[in-house]
Design a protein around this motif. Sequence first.
Motif, mmCIF file in Angstrom:
data_model
loop_
_atom_site.group_PDB
_atom_site.id
_atom_site.type_symbol
_atom_site.label_atom_id
_atom_site.label_comp_id
_atom_site.label_asym_id
_atom_site.label_seq_id
_atom_site.Cartn_x
_atom_site.Cartn_y
_atom_site.Cartn_z
ATOM 1 N N ILE A 16 -10.647 -13.265 13.612
ATOM 2 C CA ILE A 16 -10.043 -12.997 12.312
ATOM 3 C C ILE A 16 -10.060 -11.502 12.019
ATOM 4 C CG2 ILE A 16 -10.589 -15.260 11.359
ATOM 5 C CD1 ILE A 16 -12.898 -13.909 9.877
ATOM 6 N N VAL A 17 -9.204 -11.077 11.122
ATOM 7 C CA VAL A 17 -9.117 -9.687 10.702
ATOM 8 C C VAL A 17 -9.118 -9.639 9.177
ATOM 9 C CG1 VAL A 17 -7.782 -9.048 12.749
ATOM 10 C CG2 VAL A 17 -6.590 -9.607 10.635
ATOM 11 N N VAL A 18 -9.376 -8.460 8.639
ATOM 12 C CA VAL A 18 -9.226 -8.230 7.206
ATOM 13 C C VAL A 18 -8.091 -7.233 7.026
ATOM 14 C CG1 VAL A 18 -10.303 -7.370 5.099
ATOM 15 C CG2 VAL A 18 -11.658 -8.713 6.705
ATOM 16 N N GLU A 19 -7.057 -7.658 6.336
ATOM 17 C CA GLU A 19 -5.930 -6.780 6.018
ATOM 18 C C GLU A 19 -6.231 -6.086 4.697
ATOM 19 O OE1 GLU A 19 -2.385 -9.559 7.850
ATOM 20 O OE2 GLU A 19 -2.905 -9.742 5.733
ATOM 21 N N ILE A 20 -5.978 -4.798 4.622
ATOM 22 C CA ILE A 20 -6.173 -4.033 3.385
ATOM 23 C C ILE A 20 -4.797 -3.608 2.899
ATOM 24 C CG2 ILE A 20 -7.275 -2.052 2.298
ATOM 25 C CD1 ILE A 20 -9.364 -2.150 4.547
ATOM 26 N N TRP A 21 -4.493 -4.001 1.680
ATOM 27 C CA TRP A 21 -3.168 -3.765 1.084
ATOM 28 C C TRP A 21 -3.272 -2.813 -0.099
ATOM 29 C CZ3 TRP A 21 1.362 -6.228 2.735
ATOM 30 C CH2 TRP A 21 1.178 -7.156 3.768
ATOM 31 N N TYR A 22 -2.270 -1.986 -0.247
ATOM 32 C CA TYR A 22 -2.095 -1.131 -1.419
ATOM 33 C C TYR A 22 -0.796 -1.577 -2.062
ATOM 34 C CZ TYR A 22 -1.850 3.018 -4.354
ATOM 35 O OH TYR A 22 -1.803 3.864 -5.427
ATOM 36 N N GLY A 23 -0.908 -2.345 -3.119
ATOM 37 C CA GLY A 23 0.290 -2.946 -3.711
ATOM 38 C C GLY A 23 0.892 -3.940 -2.747
ATOM 39 N N ASN A 24 2.168 -3.783 -2.428
ATOM 40 C CA ASN A 24 2.870 -4.686 -1.517
ATOM 41 C C ASN A 24 2.914 -4.182 -0.079
ATOM 42 O OD1 ASN A 24 3.508 -6.458 -3.606
ATOM 43 N ND2 ASN A 24 5.366 -5.317 -4.126
ATOM 44 N N HIS A 25 2.159 -3.140 0.230
ATOM 45 C CA HIS A 25 2.220 -2.524 1.551
ATOM 46 C C HIS A 25 0.852 -2.562 2.229
ATOM 47 C CE1 HIS A 25 6.208 -1.126 0.543
ATOM 48 N NE2 HIS A 25 5.718 -0.655 -0.588
ATOM 49 N N GLN A 26 0.842 -2.981 3.480
ATOM 50 C CA GLN A 26 -0.413 -3.013 4.218
ATOM 51 C C GLN A 26 -0.800 -1.601 4.618
ATOM 52 O OE1 GLN A 26 -0.542 -5.702 7.539
ATOM 53 N NE2 GLN A 26 -2.712 -5.338 7.892
ATOM 54 N N PHE A 27 -1.989 -1.210 4.214
ATOM 55 C CA PHE A 27 -2.521 0.119 4.485
ATOM 56 C C PHE A 27 -3.307 0.134 5.806
ATOM 57 C CE2 PHE A 27 -6.625 2.443 4.002
ATOM 58 C CZ PHE A 27 -6.159 3.714 4.261
ATOM 59 N N ALA A 28 -4.115 -0.909 6.029
ATOM 60 C CA ALA A 28 -4.986 -0.916 7.199
ATOM 61 C C ALA A 28 -5.388 -2.334 7.564
ATOM 62 C CB ALA A 28 -6.226 -0.074 6.932
#
Length: 80
Positions: A16-28
């Motif tokens: 599994i991974v953790v997606e980091i989002w800023y608003g509607n855009h994936q940052f990391a």
Amino acid sequence: MKLTMNLASLPDRERIVVEIWYGNHQFAEVSWEEDKPMLEIYSSPNTESKDYWVLELDEVLEALNQARKQLSDSSPNAEK
């Protein structure tokens, strides 16, 4: 705007991974690879005005620490 995180099981990843989002855009994306945490940082979607992210450092550090904890709690082989 706050960073948000999603725990995700992706078809192209073994763990599994953790997606980091800023608003509607994936940052990391944070993942465990070869028994160590890895960070992938994506390009900014706002390429018209600048091609880089400008984020509050404390917010990013908090998100990364939370992502690491989520992965550690979810992965039996993850370093704690």
